[in-house]
Motif scaffolding. Structure first.
Motif, PDB file in Angstrom:
ATOM      1  N   SER A 172       0.800  -1.235   0.000  1.00  9.06           N
ATOM      2  CA  SER A 172       0.000   0.000   0.000  1.00  9.06           C
ATOM      3  C   SER A 172       0.828   1.279   0.000  1.00  9.06           C
ATOM      4  O   SER A 172       0.272   2.359  -0.180  1.00  9.06           O
ATOM      5  CB  SER A 172      -0.938   0.013   1.203  1.00  9.06           C
ATOM      6  OG  SER A 172      -0.181   0.029   2.398  1.00  9.06           O
ATOM      7  N   LYS A 176       6.872   0.734   2.020  1.00 10.42           N
ATOM      8  CA  LYS A 176       6.803  -0.726   2.188  1.00 10.42           C
ATOM      9  C   LYS A 176       7.439  -1.435   0.991  1.00 10.42           C
ATOM     10  O   LYS A 176       8.135  -2.435   1.140  1.00 10.42           O
ATOM     11  CB  LYS A 176       5.350  -1.173   2.376  1.00 10.42           C
ATOM     12  CG  LYS A 176       4.767  -0.783   3.733  1.00 10.42           C
ATOM     13  CD  LYS A 176       3.331  -1.295   3.898  1.00 10.42           C
ATOM     14  CE  LYS A 176       2.826  -0.986   5.304  1.00 10.42           C
ATOM     15  NZ  LYS A 176       1.494  -1.535   5.574  1.00 10.42           N
ATOM     16  N   TYR A 191      -0.662  -0.333  -4.427  1.00 11.19           N
ATOM     17  CA  TYR A 191      -2.130  -0.289  -4.555  1.00 11.19           C
ATOM     18  C   TYR A 191      -2.751   0.662  -3.527  1.00 11.19           C
ATOM     19  O   TYR A 191      -3.945   0.564  -3.218  1.00 11.19           O
ATOM     20  CB  TYR A 191      -2.733  -1.699  -4.455  1.00 11.19           C
ATOM     21  CG  TYR A 191      -2.359  -2.515  -3.230  1.00 11.19           C
ATOM     22  CD1 TYR A 191      -2.727  -2.121  -1.933  1.00 11.19           C
ATOM     23  CD2 TYR A 191      -1.665  -3.706  -3.367  1.00 11.19           C
ATOM     24  CE1 TYR A 191      -2.400  -2.881  -0.822  1.00 11.19           C
ATOM     25  CE2 TYR A 191      -1.326  -4.476  -2.252  1.00 11.19           C
ATOM     26  CZ  TYR A 191      -1.697  -4.054  -0.984  1.00 11.19           C
ATOM     27  OH  TYR A 191      -1.375  -4.810   0.114  1.00 11.19           O
ATOM     28  N   VAL A 262      -6.115 -21.933   1.969  1.00 13.17           N
ATOM     29  CA  VAL A 262      -4.841 -22.308   2.607  1.00 13.17           C
ATOM     30  C   VAL A 262      -5.051 -22.206   4.116  1.00 13.17           C
ATOM     31  O   VAL A 262      -5.432 -21.141   4.606  1.00 13.17           O
ATOM     32  CB  VAL A 262      -3.699 -21.342   2.195  1.00 13.17           C
ATOM     33  CG1 VAL A 262      -2.411 -21.699   2.917  1.00 13.17           C
ATOM     34  CG2 VAL A 262      -3.504 -21.355   0.689  1.00 13.17           C
ATOM     35  N   LEU A 264      -2.887 -23.408   7.385  1.00  9.24           N
ATOM     36  CA  LEU A 264      -1.707 -24.103   7.911  1.00  9.24           C
ATOM     37  C   LEU A 264      -2.060 -25.044   9.068  1.00  9.24           C
ATOM     38  O   LEU A 264      -1.586 -26.189   9.099  1.00  9.24           O
ATOM     39  CB  LEU A 264      -0.676 -23.074   8.391  1.00  9.24           C
ATOM     40  CG  LEU A 264       0.593 -23.700   8.967  1.00  9.24           C
ATOM     41  CD1 LEU A 264       1.434 -24.320   7.870  1.00  9.24           C
ATOM     42  CD2 LEU A 264       1.412 -22.681   9.751  1.00  9.24           C
TER      43      LEU A 264
HETATM   44  N1  LIG Z   1      -4.145 -19.300   6.146  1.00 14.83           N
HETATM   45  C1  LIG Z   1      -3.205 -19.578   7.032  1.00 14.83           C
HETATM   46  O1  LIG Z   1      -2.895 -20.726   7.346  1.00 14.83           O
HETATM   47  C2  LIG Z   1      -2.494 -18.419   7.659  1.00 14.83           C
HETATM   48  C3  LIG Z   1      -1.285 -18.590   8.348  1.00 14.83           C
HETATM   49  C4  LIG Z   1      -0.645 -17.452   8.875  1.00 14.83           C
HETATM   50  C5  LIG Z   1      -1.245 -16.196   8.721  1.00 14.83           C
HETATM   51  N2  LIG Z   1      -2.427 -16.105   8.066  1.00 14.83           N
HETATM   52  C6  LIG Z   1      -3.124 -14.824   7.865  1.00 14.83           C
HETATM   53  O2  LIG Z   1      -2.327 -13.998   7.054  1.00 14.83           O
HETATM   54  C7  LIG Z   1      -2.686 -12.646   7.301  1.00 14.83           C
HETATM   55  C8  LIG Z   1      -1.416 -11.824   7.454  1.00 14.83           C
HETATM   56  O3  LIG Z   1      -0.755 -12.172   8.653  1.00 14.83           O
HETATM   57  P1  LIG Z   1       0.644 -11.492   9.023  1.00 14.83           P
HETATM   58  O4  LIG Z   1       0.980 -11.958  10.394  1.00 14.83           O
HETATM   59  O5  LIG Z   1       1.570 -11.681   7.914  1.00 14.83           O
HETATM   60  O6  LIG Z   1       0.178  -9.952   9.100  1.00 14.83           O
HETATM   61  P2  LIG Z   1       1.008  -8.626   8.828  1.00 14.83           P
HETATM   62  O7  LIG Z   1       2.465  -8.880   9.014  1.00 14.83           O
HETATM   63  O8  LIG Z   1       0.345  -7.574   9.633  1.00 14.83           O
HETATM   64  O9  LIG Z   1       0.756  -8.330   7.283  1.00 14.83           O
HETATM   65  C9  LIG Z   1      -0.532  -8.067   6.843  1.00 14.83           C
HETATM   66  C10 LIG Z   1      -0.532  -7.205   5.606  1.00 14.83           C
HETATM   67  O10 LIG Z   1      -1.894  -6.940   5.279  1.00 14.83           O
HETATM   68  C11 LIG Z   1      -1.981  -5.680   4.663  1.00 14.83           C
HETATM   69  N3  LIG Z   1      -3.209  -4.994   5.108  1.00 14.83           N
HETATM   70  C12 LIG Z   1      -4.182  -4.564   4.298  1.00 14.83           C
HETATM   71  N4  LIG Z   1      -5.151  -3.996   4.995  1.00 14.83           N
HETATM   72  C13 LIG Z   1      -4.791  -4.041   6.280  1.00 14.83           C
HETATM   73  C14 LIG Z   1      -5.396  -3.567   7.487  1.00 14.83           C
HETATM   74  N5  LIG Z   1      -6.593  -2.952   7.478  1.00 14.83           N
HETATM   75  N6  LIG Z   1      -4.729  -3.785   8.655  1.00 14.83           N
HETATM   76  C15 LIG Z   1      -3.555  -4.429   8.663  1.00 14.83           C
HETATM   77  N7  LIG Z   1      -2.916  -4.896   7.538  1.00 14.83           N
HETATM   78  C16 LIG Z   1      -3.550  -4.689   6.365  1.00 14.83           C
HETATM   79  C17 LIG Z   1      -0.749  -4.883   5.058  1.00 14.83           C
HETATM   80  O11 LIG Z   1      -0.057  -4.525   3.871  1.00 14.83           O
HETATM   81  P3  LIG Z   1      -0.430  -3.214   3.047  1.00 14.83           P
HETATM   82  O12 LIG Z   1      -0.510  -2.048   3.983  1.00 14.83           O
HETATM   83  O13 LIG Z   1       0.700  -3.125   2.116  1.00 14.83           O
HETATM   84  O14 LIG Z   1      -1.759  -3.517   2.384  1.00 14.83           O
HETATM   85  C18 LIG Z   1       0.122  -5.862   5.833  1.00 14.83           C
HETATM   86  O15 LIG Z   1       1.446  -5.911   5.353  1.00 14.83           O
HETATM   87  C19 LIG Z   1      -3.569 -12.655   8.552  1.00 14.83           C
HETATM   88  O16 LIG Z   1      -4.921 -12.530   8.134  1.00 14.83           O
HETATM   89  C20 LIG Z   1      -3.345 -14.025   9.136  1.00 14.83           C
HETATM   90  O17 LIG Z   1      -4.461 -14.487   9.865  1.00 14.83           O
HETATM   91  C21 LIG Z   1      -3.063 -17.182   7.542  1.00 14.83           C
END
Ligand SMILES: NC(=O)c1ccc[n+]([C@@H]2O[C@H](COP(=O)([O-])OP(=O)(O)OC[C@H]3O[C@@H](n4cnc5c(N)ncnc54)[C@H](OP(=O)(O)O)[C@@H]3O)[C@@H](O)[C@H]2O)c1
Length: 327
Positions: A172, A176, A191, A262, A264
């Motif tokens: 965003s 970053k 974006y 996905v 985990l």
């Molecule tokens: N499916 C699975 O097995 C699995 C496993 C681990 C994590 N996850 C999920 O993956 C997601 C990301 O986790 P993470 O620990 O990597 O988080 P993170 O480090 O906070 O990264 C999240 C990214 O989301 C974007 N974003 C867009 N809108 C946002 C908002 N309103 N608030 C915060 N961030 C926003 C941000 O990038 P921009 O500002 O550039 O948009 C940010 O870099 C979470 O939803 C988590 O539950 C899923």
């Protein structure tokens, strides 16, 4: 021992750091002395009572740690006292001690520090499972990563490059994206103005991306369905935007594309051998110098509020850890 505790749902400021009794391992359990614990986006939701899995109150948040085996209970014969390990206990990580089960523990390479160990397993195993088993990503395919500077996003950029994809990193802000550039994506998209679809098409000869890695959901997911290539795979990772989007089946039909979930935690339970194999391969990549995990924001345990606010204020760049003991 000291532990971060959630006693009432709310912002990080509601948490407390308190002295609690030392832990004792039960059957098939060990106590890990925590040196570093990493934070992930769901931790910020959990303390507000907004996550899909909520532990009973009061609880200590924190799902993964790096530390040393302090004490083992009966039947826990996989590791011995003094072993340096990474662990995903699932809950209780933000404390000087945490209880772990053998299947959530891994010995760490000698050259990996505890901070790196604390932030390694969750993000890399999520992204590797997503790209390898769920998307079947092939060398030469284009991979669009949304939220590319965050924890899981950055690991997807890095693994995409290792797997030979043409990686388009999207985030965003330019700040970053500057941060993500240290992993050498082939192209970047800002974006921040809300526009994704046309920018992806411009970078992919109008065809769209072969694989889209989406931890954000909401409007970006809606646009992703419209800029995915024939035979494309849209990986549903999470919903940090706060909106769980709806999938338009007609777009899947028109593009011959798939939406692929996905998860985990479920993968670990359903296919433990494949999970172990993935983690082995990731540790081999680390040993070979192919992965360079970055912990950019590391705080002493007393600064837990600052650490949580990284996630609540959309500030994540790489991994965030809390330090409980220095090496
Ligand atoms: N499916 C699975 O097995 C699995 C496993 C681990 C994590 N996850 C999920 O993956 C997601 C990301 O986790 P993470 O620990 O990597 O988080 P993170 O480090 O906070 O990264 C999240 C990214 O989301 C974007 N974003 C867009 N809108 C946002 C908002 N309103 N608030 C915060 N961030 C926003 C941000 O990038 P921009 O500002 O550039 O948009 C940010 O870099 C979470 O939803 C988590 O539950 C899923």
């Amino acid at each position: 021992m000291k532990s971060v505790l959630c006693k009432s749902y709310g912002p990080p400021e509601n948490l407390v750091l308190e002295e609690v009794p030392d832990l004792t391992p039960g059957e098939n359990e060990a106590v890990v002395e925590v040196y570093a614990a990493s934070l992930n986006f769901p931790d910020g939701l959990q303390i507000q009572g907004k996550y899909q899995f909520q532990p009973p109150m009061p609880f200590t948040p924190g799902s993964e740690v790096g530390g040393v085996i302090k004490e083992v209970g009966p039947g826990f014969d996989h590791y011995k006292v003094g072993d340096r390990v990474m662990a995903i206990p699932g809950i209780g990580g933000l404390a000087e001690q945490v209880i772990v089960k053998p299947e959530s523990v891994r010995r760490i390479p000698d050259n990996m520090d505890f901070k790196t160990a604390a932030g390694f397993a969750m993000v890399y195993t999520t992204s590797y499972h997503a790209l390898k088993q769920r998307a079947n990503l092939q060398p030469g395919e284009s991979l669009l990563v949304l939220g590319a500077s965050g924890g899981v996003g950055l690991s997807a950029v890095e693994l995409g490059k290792v797997m030979g994809a043409r990686v388009i990193a999207a985030a965003s802000t330019d700040e970053k994206l500057d941060f993500v550039r240290q992993y050498h994506p082939d192209a970047t998209i800002n974006y921040g103005d809300g526009e994704l679809k046309e920018k992806v098409k411009a970078l992919t000869n109008d065809r769209g991306a072969d694989v889209i890695y989406d931890p954000v959901g909401g409007d970006l997911f809606d646009q992703s369905c419209r800029c995915i290539n024939w035979n494309g795979r849209l990986l549903v990772i999470g919903f940090t935007s706060g909106r769980i989007p709806e999938y338009k089946a007609n777009l899947a039909l028109l593009k011959g594309s798939s939406m692929v979930g996905v998860f985990l935690g479920r993968f670990r339970k359903e296919e433990p051998e494949a999970y172990e194999q993935n983690l082995n391969e990731l540790l081999e990549m680390y040993a070979a110098g192919k992965l360079n995990p970055i912990v950019t924001q590391s705080f002493p345990k007393e600064e837990y509020v600052k650490a949580f606010n990284i996630f609540t204020q959309r500030q994540a760049k790489g991994k965030v850890t809390l330090e409980f003991k220095s090496e």
